[in-house]
Design an enzyme around this catalytic site. Structure first.
Site, mmCIF file in Angstrom:
data_model
loop_
_atom_site.group_PDB
_atom_site.id
_atom_site.type_symbol
_atom_site.label_atom_id
_atom_site.label_comp_id
_atom_site.label_asym_id
_atom_site.label_seq_id
_atom_site.Cartn_x
_atom_site.Cartn_y
_atom_site.Cartn_z
ATOM 1 N N THR A 1 44.187 69.120 16.595
ATOM 2 C CA THR A 1 45.395 68.792 17.837
ATOM 3 C C THR A 1 46.862 68.961 17.822
ATOM 4 O O THR A 1 47.223 69.923 18.434
ATOM 5 C CB THR A 1 44.397 67.247 18.519
ATOM 6 O OG1 THR A 1 43.302 66.942 18.509
ATOM 7 C CG2 THR A 1 45.776 67.075 19.600
ATOM 8 N N ARG B 1 50.067 60.809 18.957
ATOM 9 C CA ARG B 1 48.160 60.074 19.021
ATOM 10 C C ARG B 1 48.405 58.920 18.460
ATOM 11 O O ARG B 1 49.847 58.772 17.166
ATOM 12 C CB ARG B 1 47.913 60.921 17.908
ATOM 13 C CG ARG B 1 46.572 60.784 17.452
ATOM 14 C CD ARG B 1 45.802 61.168 16.871
ATOM 15 N NE ARG B 1 45.031 62.440 17.849
ATOM 16 C CZ ARG B 1 43.943 63.124 17.776
ATOM 17 N NH1 ARG B 1 43.372 62.615 15.993
ATOM 18 N NH2 ARG B 1 43.848 64.166 18.035
ATOM 19 N N HIS C 1 41.262 60.666 25.365
ATOM 20 C CA HIS C 1 42.063 62.055 24.264
ATOM 21 C C HIS C 1 42.053 62.772 25.521
ATOM 22 O O HIS C 1 40.869 64.048 25.765
ATOM 23 C CB HIS C 1 40.830 61.952 23.583
ATOM 24 C CG HIS C 1 41.465 63.295 22.743
ATOM 25 N ND1 HIS C 1 42.690 64.247 22.652
ATOM 26 C CD2 HIS C 1 41.361 63.760 21.261
ATOM 27 C CE1 HIS C 1 43.165 65.049 21.739
ATOM 28 N NE2 HIS C 1 42.043 64.299 20.551
HETATM 29 C C1 NCD Z 1 38.837 63.914 17.820
HETATM 30 C C2 NCD Z 1 39.358 62.896 18.178
HETATM 31 O O1 NCD Z 1 40.921 63.050 17.273
HETATM 32 O O2 NCD Z 1 39.152 62.284 18.727
HETATM 33 N N1 NCD Z 1 39.166 64.960 17.264
HETATM 34 C C3 NCD Z 1 40.013 66.578 18.002
HETATM 35 O O3 NCD Z 1 40.978 65.662 18.132
HETATM 36 N N2 NCD Z 1 39.196 66.990 17.888
HETATM 37 C C4 NCD Z 1 37.572 63.182 17.062
HETATM 38 C C5 NCD Z 1 36.859 62.579 16.325
HETATM 39 O O4 NCD Z 1 38.024 62.262 15.219
HETATM 40 O O5 NCD Z 1 36.245 62.758 15.430
#
Ligand code: NCD
Length: 317
Positions: A62, A114, A142
């Site tokens: 991300t 985030r 997300h």
């Molecule tokens: C996920 C998240 O951060 O929620 N990763 C992501 O952004 N692709 C999944 C995870 O951390 O398991």
């Protein structure tokens, strides 16, 4: 010119997507982005704009795809990883004050966030002078991942309705499945199989929030589910939340309850796809990677196109 429905809007939750036409529009912009990237075109509509990317939790995909997306579109990018430990957050600064600060210091036109708090993006949007994009909030949402996941399903299955989708693993702490399930509910006749051990079942309140039109079944065991599905969405058991809750022993017991092997993959339909938001930590064996149903590596490239589309639609009318 008709303004994009996202123009100058925050994107904090998939609940903001209320009709499939909105998603179709984002996919069309993402598709144009894909073409430009594949052709190595220089396309910089965000020249002169400023994008601030703040991550309070670990990330590979991300974070890198948001940074790459903003840079490719020509923006000035301030991307900060490790906010929790390296910024004044470690001195006790509130999220609200940090957001106000970043608006001032970077002259941001958009903030990508985030953060471990479920309500973080809403809190940030309430004080930010500019739109906020949720790049993962606590265990709740997300929403950009959900769009890229849906885009991946569309690329492979060529439709977004009448799909049998199984979500497997940590449905309690996993946030990607919650956002994706809500988007799948906007389309007709999708059915969801939720596979998790008792202790990692999806929260009841969240289940109740899913559209009644979508059939939802819960399972403890996945053997009967695998041959039926069009999409198998695997997830990682989220160690960090167990640690925080003092439940590490339980994590050890459950972390490998569902491990996808080549043998199990072969029981799936040839047209099925295996997805995972990644990182994987043992729940899909590397031997599955060469199976034509393995889609998880292709899936993440789509994040670049979706995030480019969102950044452009939010900043340009
Ligand atoms: C996920 C998240 O951060 O929620 N990763 C992501 O952004 N692709 C999944 C995870 O951390 O398991």
């Amino acid at each position: 010119m008709k303004k994009s429905f996202l123009f100058q809007q925050s994107y904090v939750s998939v609940k903001q997507m209320v009709e499939v036409g909105q998603i179709t529009k984002i996919f069309a912009v993402a598709e144009a982005m894909r073409q430009r990237v594949e052709e190595r075109q220089v396309y910089e509509p965000l020249k002169g704009y400023s994008v601030a990317i703040l991550f309070y939790q670990p990330s590979t995909r991300t974070f890198s795809s948001f940074s790459a997306a903003a840079r490719r579109l020509g923006a000035y990018v301030t991307a900060i990883h490790g906010m929790q430990s390296l910024s004044s957050v470690s001195k006790g600064e509130s999220l609200e004050d940090t957001i106000r600060t970043i608006c001032q210091t970077t002259a941001a036109d958009v903030i990508v966030l985030r953060h471990p708090d479920d309500a973080s993006s809403e809190r940030a949007a309430a004080v930010a002078a500019v739109p906020v994009i949720n790049a993962g909030s606590g265990v709740a949402e997300h929403p950009t991942q959900a769009l890229l996941d849906l885009y991946a399903i569309y690329q492979h299955q060529k439709r977004l309705d009448r799909l049998q989708v199984a979500m497997v693993g940590d449905l309690l702490y996993g946030r990607t499945i919650k956002s994706l399930a809500a988007l799948l509910g906007l389309y007709k006749k999708n059915s969801l199989s939720l596979v998790a051990p008792e202790a990692l079942r999806a929260p009841t309140a969240w289940l109740g929030s899913l559209p009644k039109s979508m059939s939802v079944q819960e399972y403890d065991d996945w053997e009967g589910v695998l041959p039926e599905v069009d999409v198998l969405y695997m997830t990682r058991v989220q160690k960090e939340w167990f640690e925080q809750a003092g439940r590490l022993a339980e994590y050890e017991q459950m972390k490998h309850k569902y491990v996808l092997t080549r043998h199990l993959t072969e029981q799936m339909k040839p047209s099925a796809m295996v997805m995972h938001p990644l990182p994987r930590v043992g729940e899909i064996l590397p031997e599955v990677d060469s199976d034509p149903r393995a889609y998880y590596f292709k899936q993440m490239r789509l994040g670049l196109y979706i995030r480019m589309a969102l950044l452009e639609m939010i900043m340009k009318p």
